[in-house]
Design an enzyme around this catalytic site. Structure first.
Site, PDB file in Angstrom:
ATOM      1  N   CYS A  86      42.017  46.016  40.387  1.00 37.80           N
ATOM      2  CA  CYS A  86      40.670  46.583  40.380  1.00 37.80           C
ATOM      3  C   CYS A  86      40.637  48.006  40.926  1.00 37.80           C
ATOM      4  O   CYS A  86      39.622  48.698  40.784  1.00 37.80           O
ATOM      5  CB  CYS A  86      39.727  45.712  41.193  1.00 37.80           C
ATOM      6  SG  CYS A  86      39.933  43.949  40.922  1.00 37.80           S
ATOM      7  N   HIS A 335      31.493  45.388  36.883  1.00 35.22           N
ATOM      8  CA  HIS A 335      32.888  45.544  37.298  1.00 35.22           C
ATOM      9  C   HIS A 335      33.846  45.449  36.110  1.00 35.22           C
ATOM     10  O   HIS A 335      34.549  44.459  35.952  1.00 35.22           O
ATOM     11  CB  HIS A 335      33.222  44.492  38.351  1.00 35.22           C
ATOM     12  CG  HIS A 335      34.581  44.620  38.939  1.00 35.22           C
ATOM     13  ND1 HIS A 335      35.249  45.820  39.055  1.00 35.22           N
ATOM     14  CD2 HIS A 335      35.427  43.670  39.465  1.00 35.22           C
ATOM     15  CE1 HIS A 335      36.427  45.615  39.628  1.00 35.22           C
ATOM     16  NE2 HIS A 335      36.558  44.321  39.876  1.00 35.22           N
TER      17      HIS A 335
END
Length: 390
Positions: A86, A335
């Site tokens: 991420c 996200h």
């Protein structure tokens, strides 16, 4: 070592984009970044490009950097992909800054892209899970929600925080995201909504978890010798910090903090010559609401064990002393793994230029972005500051 400046940044909307591909999304983000440069810039001014992506779904794992940069019109520009879960595009921005500071590039582009919504739930869980520790977490069935639930349980056992504090973070971020036209979940929610939602991994419920999203973001970095060609009000990269940590949660010394975040933040503050008290806002990595709570302490916004008091004080609200996640954060904004870090920089760029619309933080001069890979295996922190007219 010369200074580096953010001269432009842009992103797509984050959400479900069934009509888009990873190439078209990245191209849109690059176009937005180029258009945001005050004095204008052409794609042929870019000397280097770095693309962050996990490669969810197995799309173009090999040569995915050139695959998207060539499509975006960056013909012949050296480009490569960086993968750090991420934190992929946060690290991409760091590498672009390094290229500019070293003198290897006058203008570098860093970006990220991910397409995550065109697969089954089981497939999505698999691709999210590949960033977990393989042998003792992922292959034994542990999910990321499960890992962060362990962190939340440990934190609640040690300190006075409760799941309601996580719900209050979710309410705050949804209120901010409702003001962001690019947000995936751009709607407000009540505290009742955020406390009574279905359980995902106890003590985390649905409103404590971010969505999986499609999207892309791009950032343009320029050196001090050329920045005046593009803007009279540059956004200076004041500080950068990065660190790694053991990938598996069970391998670490603590469950109630993320050491990589703390180390990266300390390095960023030191290189910027500031303290946390000097910040006007922050964009922090809230893949789960407990991650934002831990970030308050890891980034030095409060003492260990006092994050719940910061929530209760209202300091992190949009009109508080230190607004956190004015964009809506990962919780509301979304996200898309590879795009998240660059998207945080794009938000900070808008805030520092006074271009954030209804969510604008008044007189913002210094901001921080905090991007985490997995459950803390990697972290990168940037400190950006608005300079007076050159």
């Amino acid at each position: 070592m010369r200074d580096a400046y953010i001269i432009g940044a842009g992103q797509t909307s984050f959400g479900a984009m069934p009509g888009e591909s990873y190439r078209s999304l990245f191209t849109e983000a690059v176009d937005h970044a180029l258009e945001s440069v005050p004095a204008g810039i052409d794609a042929d001014a870019v000397d280097e490009a770095v693309v962050g992506s996990l490669g969810v779904g197995g799309r173009q794992i090999g040569l995915s950097g050139p695959a998207v940069t060539e499509h975006a019109g960056l013909h012949g520009v050296p480009s490569a992909r960086i993968e750090n879960a991420c934190a992929a595009s946060g690290y991409a921005v760091r590498q672009a800054i390094q290229a500019v500071r070293s003198g290897m590039a006058d203008v570098a582009l860093a970006g990220g892209v991910e397409v995550m919504t065109d697969m089954s739930g089981d497939a999505a869980k698999y691709w999210l899970g590949v960033s977990g520790e393989t042998e003792w977490e992922r292959l034994t069935g542990t999910t990321f929600a499960g890992v962060y639930a362990q962190m939340a349980s440990a934190y609640f056992d040690r300190y006075e925080a409760t799941p309601e504090h996580l719900s209050r973070i979710a309410v705050k971020n949804h209120a901010n995201g409702a003001k962001n036209p690019n947000a995936h979940l751009g709607f407000e929610c009540s505290l009742e909504d955020a406390t009574s939602a279905p359980a995902v991994a106890d003590p985390l419920n649905l409103y404590h978890c971010c969505p999986t999203s499609d999207g892309a973001a791009a950032v343009l970095v320029a050196g001090e010798e050329v920045v005046g060609e593009y803007t009279d009000e540059p956004i200076r990269v004041a500080g950068v910090g990065a660190a790694s940590e053991r990938v598996g949660l069970f391998q670490r010394d603590t469950y109630t903090g993320i050491d990589s975040s703390a180390v990266a933040a300390a390095e960023a503050y030191d290189s910027a010559g500031i303290d946390p008290e000097d910040l006007d806002f922050a964009e922090v990595h809230d893949c789960f609401a407990i991650a934002e709570l831990l970030a308050y302490e890891d980034l030095g916004f409060c003492e260990r064990g006092a994050a719940h008091e910061l929530v209760e004080s209202g300091a992190t609200e949009l009109d508080g002393a230190l607004p956190v996640n004015a964009s809506g954060g990962l919780k509301s904004k979304g996200h898309p793994i590879g795009a998240t870090g660059a998207g945080q920089i794009a938000e900070a760029y808008k805030q520092l230029r006074g271009e954030a619309g209804d969510r604008q933080i008044p007189d913002a001069e210094v901001g921080l972005t905090h991007n985490v890979g997995g459950s803390g295996g990697a972290a990168v922190v940037h400190v950006l500051e608005r300079e007076v007219a050159r």
